[in-house]
Design a protein around this motif. Sequence first.
Motif, PDB file in Angstrom:
ATOM      1  N   UNK A  13       0.830  -1.201   0.000  1.00 16.48           N
ATOM      2  CA  UNK A  13       0.000   0.000   0.000  1.00 16.48           C
ATOM      3  C   UNK A  13       0.867   1.255   0.000  1.00 16.48           C
ATOM      4  N   UNK A  14       0.432   2.257  -0.757  1.00 15.21           N
ATOM      5  CA  UNK A  14       1.156   3.529  -0.808  1.00 15.21           C
ATOM      6  C   UNK A  14       0.286   4.707  -0.358  1.00 15.21           C
ATOM      7  N   UNK A  15      -0.932   4.454   0.054  1.00 14.53           N
ATOM      8  CA  UNK A  15      -1.837   5.527   0.457  1.00 14.53           C
ATOM      9  C   UNK A  15      -1.298   6.287   1.669  1.00 14.53           C
ATOM     10  N   UNK A  16      -1.616   7.566   1.722  1.00 17.46           N
ATOM     11  CA  UNK A  16      -1.153   8.403   2.831  1.00 17.46           C
ATOM     12  C   UNK A  16      -1.684   7.907   4.169  1.00 17.46           C
ATOM     13  N   UNK A  17      -2.910   7.446   4.218  1.00 18.88           N
ATOM     14  CA  UNK A  17      -3.535   7.012   5.477  1.00 18.88           C
ATOM     15  C   UNK A  17      -3.503   5.490   5.640  1.00 18.88           C
ATOM     16  N   UNK A  18      -2.541   4.850   5.051  1.00 16.45           N
ATOM     17  CA  UNK A  18      -2.477   3.391   5.009  1.00 16.45           C
ATOM     18  C   UNK A  18      -2.205   2.766   6.374  1.00 16.45           C
ATOM     19  N   UNK A  19      -2.724   1.560   6.536  1.00 18.60           N
ATOM     20  CA  UNK A  19      -2.465   0.777   7.740  1.00 18.60           C
ATOM     21  C   UNK A  19      -1.422  -0.320   7.449  1.00 18.60           C
ATOM     22  N   UNK A  20      -1.007  -0.408   6.202  1.00 22.49           N
ATOM     23  CA  UNK A  20      -0.028  -1.415   5.786  1.00 22.49           C
ATOM     24  C   UNK A  20       1.236  -1.475   6.618  1.00 22.49           C
ATOM     25  N   UNK A  21       1.846  -0.327   6.968  1.00 19.89           N
ATOM     26  CA  UNK A  21       3.048  -0.406   7.796  1.00 19.89           C
ATOM     27  C   UNK A  21       2.796  -1.054   9.157  1.00 19.89           C
ATOM     28  N   UNK A  22       1.623  -0.844   9.733  1.00 17.78           N
ATOM     29  CA  UNK A  22       1.298  -1.487  11.016  1.00 17.78           C
ATOM     30  C   UNK A  22       1.221  -3.000  10.835  1.00 17.78           C
ATOM     31  N   UNK A  23       0.591  -3.432   9.753  1.00 17.34           N
ATOM     32  CA  UNK A  23       0.482  -4.865   9.476  1.00 17.34           C
ATOM     33  C   UNK A  23       1.879  -5.453   9.244  1.00 17.34           C
ATOM     34  N   UNK A  24       2.703  -4.752   8.474  1.00 21.50           N
ATOM     35  CA  UNK A  24       4.059  -5.236   8.211  1.00 21.50           C
ATOM     36  C   UNK A  24       4.884  -5.298   9.491  1.00 21.50           C
ATOM     37  N   UNK A  25       4.792  -4.273  10.321  1.00 21.41           N
ATOM     38  CA  UNK A  25       5.552  -4.298  11.596  1.00 21.41           C
ATOM     39  C   UNK A  25       5.125  -5.493  12.444  1.00 21.41           C
ATOM     40  N   UNK A  26       3.826  -5.776  12.507  1.00 22.25           N
ATOM     41  CA  UNK A  26       3.336  -6.937  13.260  1.00 22.25           C
ATOM     42  C   UNK A  26       3.964  -8.213  12.682  1.00 22.25           C
ATOM     43  N   UNK A  27       3.915  -8.355  11.362  1.00 19.44           N
ATOM     44  CA  UNK A  27       4.466  -9.541  10.716  1.00 19.44           C
ATOM     45  C   UNK A  27       5.953  -9.690  11.020  1.00 19.44           C
ATOM     46  N   UNK A  28       6.703  -8.622  10.869  1.00 12.05           N
ATOM     47  CA  UNK A  28       8.152  -8.690  11.089  1.00 12.05           C
ATOM     48  C   UNK A  28       8.493  -9.010  12.544  1.00 12.05           C
ATOM     49  N   UNK A  29       7.700  -8.511  13.494  1.00 13.51           N
ATOM     50  CA  UNK A  29       7.944  -8.819  14.914  1.00 13.51           C
ATOM     51  C   UNK A  29       7.778 -10.306  15.202  1.00 13.51           C
TER      52      UNK A  29
END
Length: 187
Positions: A13-29
């Motif tokens: 996701x590249x949207x300004x208000x995206x939640x993708x980074x939160x999902x990715x951080x959860x996955x990486x943790x």
Amino acid sequence: MRDPYSLAVITASVRADRIGPRVTRWFLRHLDRHTDAAVDHLDLAELDLPEDLAGGGDSERFTKRVERADAFVVVTPEYNHGYPGPLKTAIDTPYEQWRAKPLGFVSYGGASGGLRAVEQLRNVFAELHVTTMRTGVLIPNVHDAFDDDGELRDPGPAEAALAEMVRQLNWWALTLAGARADRPYDC
């Protein structure tokens, strides 16, 4: 064959208000409990990949990172029953660099958890000779799924799927890396 293998995790996701980074951080943790792969995180919002596929911008750098990877995980939302356009641009920027490598999905969205986007992506990646994992991580109703600390409120299903997906990915990554080293894939 490299051990540990190289795993590229792509935030789609590249949207300004995206939640993708939160999902990715959860996955990486949670990823390191299941693999010793060397992770390369590629956030499409931080890359300049021209939509006309004419090269330039970060195209060469992105292609080299895809080439170095032995396996991939795509973290993708579902938008209007499909996947984001910038992800298609990213997929189409390299070509043979994807071949004979495995890929898993972490998807999120409304009630379906991104399943419809994943089903479309399986067809796209099949054309590129990418082996997709049967098990994927689906996060339905994503805006309500996480607590204030970035952890899932009901982690059981997603964590079980993550463990199984990464188990499959580990096997395929090591097996295909060995096969590519023994005999180049030129199909």
